[in-house]
Design an enzyme around this catalytic site. Structure first.
Site, mmCIF file in Angstrom:
data_model
loop_
_atom_site.group_PDB
_atom_site.id
_atom_site.type_symbol
_atom_site.label_atom_id
_atom_site.label_comp_id
_atom_site.label_asym_id
_atom_site.label_seq_id
_atom_site.Cartn_x
_atom_site.Cartn_y
_atom_site.Cartn_z
ATOM 1 N N HIS A 107 0.831 -1.202 0.000
ATOM 2 C CA HIS A 107 0.000 0.000 0.000
ATOM 3 C C HIS A 107 0.866 1.254 0.000
ATOM 4 O O HIS A 107 1.973 1.257 0.539
ATOM 5 C CB HIS A 107 -0.875 0.033 1.256
ATOM 6 N N GLU A 148 -6.153 -0.998 -6.621
ATOM 7 C CA GLU A 148 -7.212 -0.140 -6.110
ATOM 8 C C GLU A 148 -6.811 1.309 -6.328
ATOM 9 O O GLU A 148 -5.637 1.669 -6.249
ATOM 10 C CB GLU A 148 -7.430 -0.361 -4.604
#
Length: 319
Positions: free
Chosen positions: A38, A105
């Protein structure tokens, strides 16, 4: 019996703490470790987002178990740069590294300023990235012009054997599409019946005989109330479902989503229980599907208590 692994969540812990947790997990008996990748956490309350590839070198140097990472090539990472990172880890730690490639994402990939595409376009980009990486990891010089571009790209420091390039899938359709070309499957845990359908689709699509890894998300704590509170605090937005999680860009907006998730909803994405026996039964049911490794992600903040419980109740270490 499937190997039981530990999921290292970069969203929830700083890299130094996470490196210590990886060592503790191995000492407790976990047979493998995987991490998330992330640049932002799901929630400001989680508060962390270390660089996964940097962390992997340090964590693998101080442990002996296999490691994996899930990442999205083609946005933050050019596929040639990701292939270089994977080759370096596989060269330093032979036979211990794999990577799962996903479509990503917006939370993590849209920060580059690229237009965030719909799922079919993201799938097409993923396949191109896989082909580029697959060729580079086998020593080929690659020139590719398409959704991604690589001009006379080559990796000069190669491992003896290329690390496996898994595909990540949460649905049957994606798993079936991956089956014909990905070298393995990484999917989500939860209801064993749902997991079974995704794995069956992967095998039907051409994945028969290829390895399958499962990331199984739980919330365990000493009491049921604490386990539920941890799940709702740390992982509520994931239970919304649909495509929305892939399209939101800001952690603060995920917190807004989480307000609509209550105890009656959270079970869609997190197995909440203070009973180790229930978690043990879930792991056995998933193992019975013929998977290779189940990575357990406990979303609660007291990771040491979870690791201690797992050593006693899930990994057969006794007291």
């Amino acid at each position: 019996m499937a190997r039981i692994g530990y999921h290292a969540s970069h969203e929830q812990y700083d890299p130094r703490t996470l490196c210590d947790l990886a060592r503790r997990a191995e000492a407790a008996g976990f047979g493998a470790i995987k991490c998330s990748d992330h640049i932002q956490p799901w929630s400001p309350r989680q508060g962390h987002s270390g660089h996964a590839w940097t962390w992997l070198g340090a964590a693998m140097a101080t442990t002996t178990v296999p490691f994996g990472n899930i990442a999205a090539p083609g946005y933050r990472y050019h596929p040639a740069v990701m292939a270089q990172a994977a080759a370096t880890l596989a060269q330093m730690f032979p036979g211990r590294f794999w990577v799962a490639l996903g479509t990503g994402e917006a939370l993590n990939e849209a920060m580059t300023g690229m237009v965030w595409p719909d799922k079919p376009e993201r799938n097409a980009r993923l396949r191109e990235c896989f082909d580029v990486m697959h060729a580079l990891l086998r020593g080929e010089t690659v020139t590719h012009r398409g959704r991604v571009t690589a001009i006379e790209a080559r990796l000069w420091s190669l491992p003896d054997a290329p690390p496996p390039l898994f595909g990540a899938a949460a649905t049957e359709d994606t798993a079936r599409w991956l089956g014909g070309w990905a070298e393995g499957l990484l999917t989500l845990g939860g209801d064993p019946a749902n997991v079974a359908r995704v794995i069956a689709a992967f095998r039907e699509g051409g994945g028969e005989g290829k390895p399958v890894h499962v990331q199984h998300t739980i919330s365990w704590a000493e009491t049921e109330d604490r386990a539920m509170a941890d799940a709702l605090d740390q992982w509520a937005p994931v239970a919304i479902g649909g495509e929305i999680n892939w399209d939101i860009r800001r952690p603060s907006d995920f917190d807004l989503l989480g307000r609509f998730v209550g105890p009656e909803h959270i079970g869609r994405s997190v197995r909440v229980s203070a009973d180790p026996g229930l978690h043990r039964a879930d792991l056995q049911a998933i193992a019975d599907l013929g998977v290779d490794t189940i990575f357990v992600h406990n979303v609660g903040r007291d990771q040491q208590a979870f690791i201690d419980m797992a050593a006693r109740e899930l990994l057969g270490r006794g007291d």
